[in-house]
Design a protein around this motif. Structure first.
Motif, PDB file in Angstrom:
ATOM      1  N   GLU A 159       1.884 -28.438 -28.229  1.00  0.00           N
ATOM      2  CA  GLU A 159       3.241 -28.848 -28.589  1.00  0.00           C
ATOM      3  C   GLU A 159       4.230 -27.772 -28.167  1.00  0.00           C
ATOM      4  O   GLU A 159       4.071 -26.596 -28.502  1.00  0.00           O
ATOM      5  N   ILE A 160       5.259 -28.205 -27.443  1.00  0.00           N
ATOM      6  CA  ILE A 160       6.347 -27.305 -27.050  1.00  0.00           C
ATOM      7  C   ILE A 160       7.523 -27.640 -27.959  1.00  0.00           C
ATOM      8  O   ILE A 160       8.067 -28.750 -27.906  1.00  0.00           O
ATOM      9  N   GLY A 161       7.910 -26.707 -28.816  1.00  0.00           N
ATOM     10  CA  GLY A 161       8.907 -26.963 -29.847  1.00  0.00           C
ATOM     11  C   GLY A 161      10.301 -27.213 -29.310  1.00  0.00           C
ATOM     12  O   GLY A 161      10.627 -26.874 -28.166  1.00  0.00           O
ATOM     13  N   ALA A 162      11.133 -27.804 -30.135  1.00  0.00           N
ATOM     14  CA  ALA A 162      12.497 -28.185 -29.744  1.00  0.00           C
ATOM     15  C   ALA A 162      13.268 -26.987 -29.198  1.00  0.00           C
ATOM     16  O   ALA A 162      13.260 -25.902 -29.794  1.00  0.00           O
ATOM     17  N   GLY A 163      13.927 -27.191 -28.059  1.00  0.00           N
ATOM     18  CA  GLY A 163      14.757 -26.159 -27.472  1.00  0.00           C
ATOM     19  C   GLY A 163      14.015 -25.045 -26.765  1.00  0.00           C
ATOM     20  O   GLY A 163      14.635 -24.114 -26.252  1.00  0.00           O
ATOM     21  N   GLN A 179      12.668 -23.020 -29.749  1.00  0.00           N
ATOM     22  CA  GLN A 179      13.617 -22.014 -29.258  1.00  0.00           C
ATOM     23  C   GLN A 179      12.956 -20.820 -28.581  1.00  0.00           C
ATOM     24  O   GLN A 179      13.633 -19.866 -28.197  1.00  0.00           O
ATOM     25  N   ALA A 180      11.647 -20.845 -28.401  1.00  0.00           N
ATOM     26  CA  ALA A 180      10.958 -19.714 -27.779  1.00  0.00           C
ATOM     27  C   ALA A 180      10.978 -19.838 -26.262  1.00  0.00           C
ATOM     28  O   ALA A 180      11.346 -20.869 -25.694  1.00  0.00           O
ATOM     29  N   VAL A 181      10.575 -18.747 -25.592  1.00  0.00           N
ATOM     30  CA  VAL A 181      10.444 -18.712 -24.134  1.00  0.00           C
ATOM     31  C   VAL A 181       8.994 -18.382 -23.810  1.00  0.00           C
ATOM     32  O   VAL A 181       8.443 -17.412 -24.333  1.00  0.00           O
ATOM     33  N   ALA A 182       8.377 -19.182 -22.942  1.00  0.00           N
ATOM     34  CA  ALA A 182       6.987 -18.956 -22.537  1.00  0.00           C
ATOM     35  C   ALA A 182       6.949 -18.686 -21.043  1.00  0.00           C
ATOM     36  O   ALA A 182       7.417 -19.508 -20.246  1.00  0.00           O
ATOM     37  N   VAL A 183       6.388 -17.530 -20.656  1.00  0.00           N
ATOM     38  CA  VAL A 183       6.317 -17.161 -19.232  1.00  0.00           C
ATOM     39  C   VAL A 183       4.969 -16.524 -18.940  1.00  0.00           C
ATOM     40  O   VAL A 183       4.332 -15.938 -19.806  1.00  0.00           O
ATOM     41  N   GLY A 184       4.548 -16.639 -17.685  1.00  0.00           N
ATOM     42  CA  GLY A 184       3.356 -15.938 -17.237  1.00  0.00           C
ATOM     43  C   GLY A 184       2.112 -16.802 -17.178  1.00  0.00           C
ATOM     44  O   GLY A 184       2.110 -17.975 -17.531  1.00  0.00           O
ATOM     45  N   TRP A 198      21.099 -10.672 -19.283  1.00  0.00           N
ATOM     46  CA  TRP A 198      20.014 -10.255 -18.398  1.00  0.00           C
ATOM     47  C   TRP A 198      18.666 -10.790 -18.856  1.00  0.00           C
ATOM     48  O   TRP A 198      17.659 -10.607 -18.169  1.00  0.00           O
ATOM     49  N   SER A 199      18.625 -11.390 -20.046  1.00  0.00           N
ATOM     50  CA  SER A 199      17.367 -11.973 -20.491  1.00  0.00           C
ATOM     51  C   SER A 199      17.554 -13.430 -20.910  1.00  0.00           C
ATOM     52  O   SER A 199      16.850 -13.947 -21.738  1.00  0.00           O
ATOM     53  N   ASP A 200      18.560 -14.054 -20.309  1.00  0.00           N
ATOM     54  CA  ASP A 200      18.818 -15.468 -20.569  1.00  0.00           C
ATOM     55  C   ASP A 200      17.584 -16.279 -20.178  1.00  0.00           C
ATOM     56  O   ASP A 200      17.087 -16.137 -19.057  1.00  0.00           O
ATOM     57  N   PRO A 201      17.051 -17.115 -21.054  1.00  0.00           N
ATOM     58  CA  PRO A 201      15.854 -17.900 -20.715  1.00  0.00           C
ATOM     59  C   PRO A 201      16.003 -18.697 -19.426  1.00  0.00           C
ATOM     60  O   PRO A 201      15.046 -18.925 -18.709  1.00  0.00           O
ATOM     61  N   ALA A 202      17.246 -19.097 -19.093  1.00  0.00           N
ATOM     62  CA  ALA A 202      17.445 -19.879 -17.876  1.00  0.00           C
ATOM     63  C   ALA A 202      17.045 -19.106 -16.632  1.00  0.00           C
ATOM     64  O   ALA A 202      16.725 -19.692 -15.602  1.00  0.00           O
ATOM     65  N   LEU A 203      17.024 -17.769 -16.707  1.00  0.00           N
ATOM     66  CA  LEU A 203      16.644 -16.969 -15.553  1.00  0.00           C
ATOM     67  C   LEU A 203      15.183 -17.182 -15.183  1.00  0.00           C
ATOM     68  O   LEU A 203      14.781 -16.953 -14.046  1.00  0.00           O
ATOM     69  N   TYR A 204      14.363 -17.613 -16.143  1.00  0.00           N
ATOM     70  CA  TYR A 204      12.947 -17.789 -15.883  1.00  0.00           C
ATOM     71  C   TYR A 204      12.637 -19.162 -15.311  1.00  0.00           C
ATOM     72  O   TYR A 204      11.518 -19.428 -14.892  1.00  0.00           O
ATOM     73  N   ILE A 205      13.607 -20.073 -15.349  1.00  0.00           N
ATOM     74  CA  ILE A 205      13.317 -21.465 -14.976  1.00  0.00           C
ATOM     75  C   ILE A 205      13.352 -21.657 -13.517  1.00  0.00           C
ATOM     76  O   ILE A 205      13.667 -21.506 -12.630  1.00  0.00           O
TER      77      ILE A 205
END
Length: 205
Positions: A159-163, A179-184, A198-205
């Protein structure tokens, strides 16, 4: 008289369904325009967005799939035609909410038991896949407002939570909180403490 009343009621029902369908299409187009700065008009979006075309064909195939029985094979054929035309593969059994948008589209795969909430956005190459051959819930659930970056893989009944946001090329095999960010690879999860450009989640997308 009863026949006339029945015919009038039937026409009203058809008109109501057409109005709902038109409203849904407009809502889809507006949601897509809000997420794609490269498009200048509703007409361009409606005619040139493979993500929207895949979504609209999925709605048809999903309704057929829900009817069961002899409708299942035609539903699969519609989904395969959509795959050939758009590069997006969505199983007709997948459940998709409102204002869903796939940017670019090519290479997206959404499995049979996937569940997608409202206002979700996927980029190209995303795979919502399974990790078992059993006839069970085996694909991910994405809650409202989730964004998944290009090439990401979300595998199994996680499950990927809301937001939440999943970064490009991440491989997710565990739940991700709202509301979390998952990377890697494999994905690690972090919770943004405060806004930082500089750590905006959108930068990882």
């Amino acid at each position: 008289m009863a026949l006339l009343d029945s015919g009038t009621a039937s026409r009203r029902t058809v008109r109501a369904r057409v109005r709902r369908a038109v409203a849904d299409v407009r809502e889809d187009i507006d949601a897509a325009i809000a997420r794609d700065p490269a498009v200048d008009s509703r007409l361009e979006m409606a005619l040139a967005s493979p993500g929207l075309h895949a979504l609209w064909m999925h709605r048809v195939s999903h309704r057929m799939w829900q009817r069961g029985g002899r409708w299942r094979l035609p539903a699969r054929l519609v989904s395969q035609a959509s795959r050939a035309a758009t590069g997006v593969e969505i199983h007709p059994g997948a459940q998709i909410g409102k204002r869903f948008f796939i940017d670019h589209g090519m290479g997206v795969v959404i499995g049979e038991t996937a569940e997608i909430g409202d206002d979700v956005m996927l980029y190209n190459g995303v795979n919502l896949g399974g990790r078992t051959l059993q006839k069970v819930k085996r694909h991910p659930t994405l809650r409202d407002g989730v964004t998944v970056g290009a090439g990401a893989r979300i595998l199994g009944p996680v499950e990927i939570g809301a937001g939440a946001q999943v970064g490009a090329n991440a491989v997710v095999v565990k739940d991700v909180p709202a509301q979390a960010v998952a990377v890697g690879v494999p994905a690690t999860v972090r919770m943004p403490v405060s806004y930082d450009p500089w750590s905006d989640p959108a930068l990882y997308i």
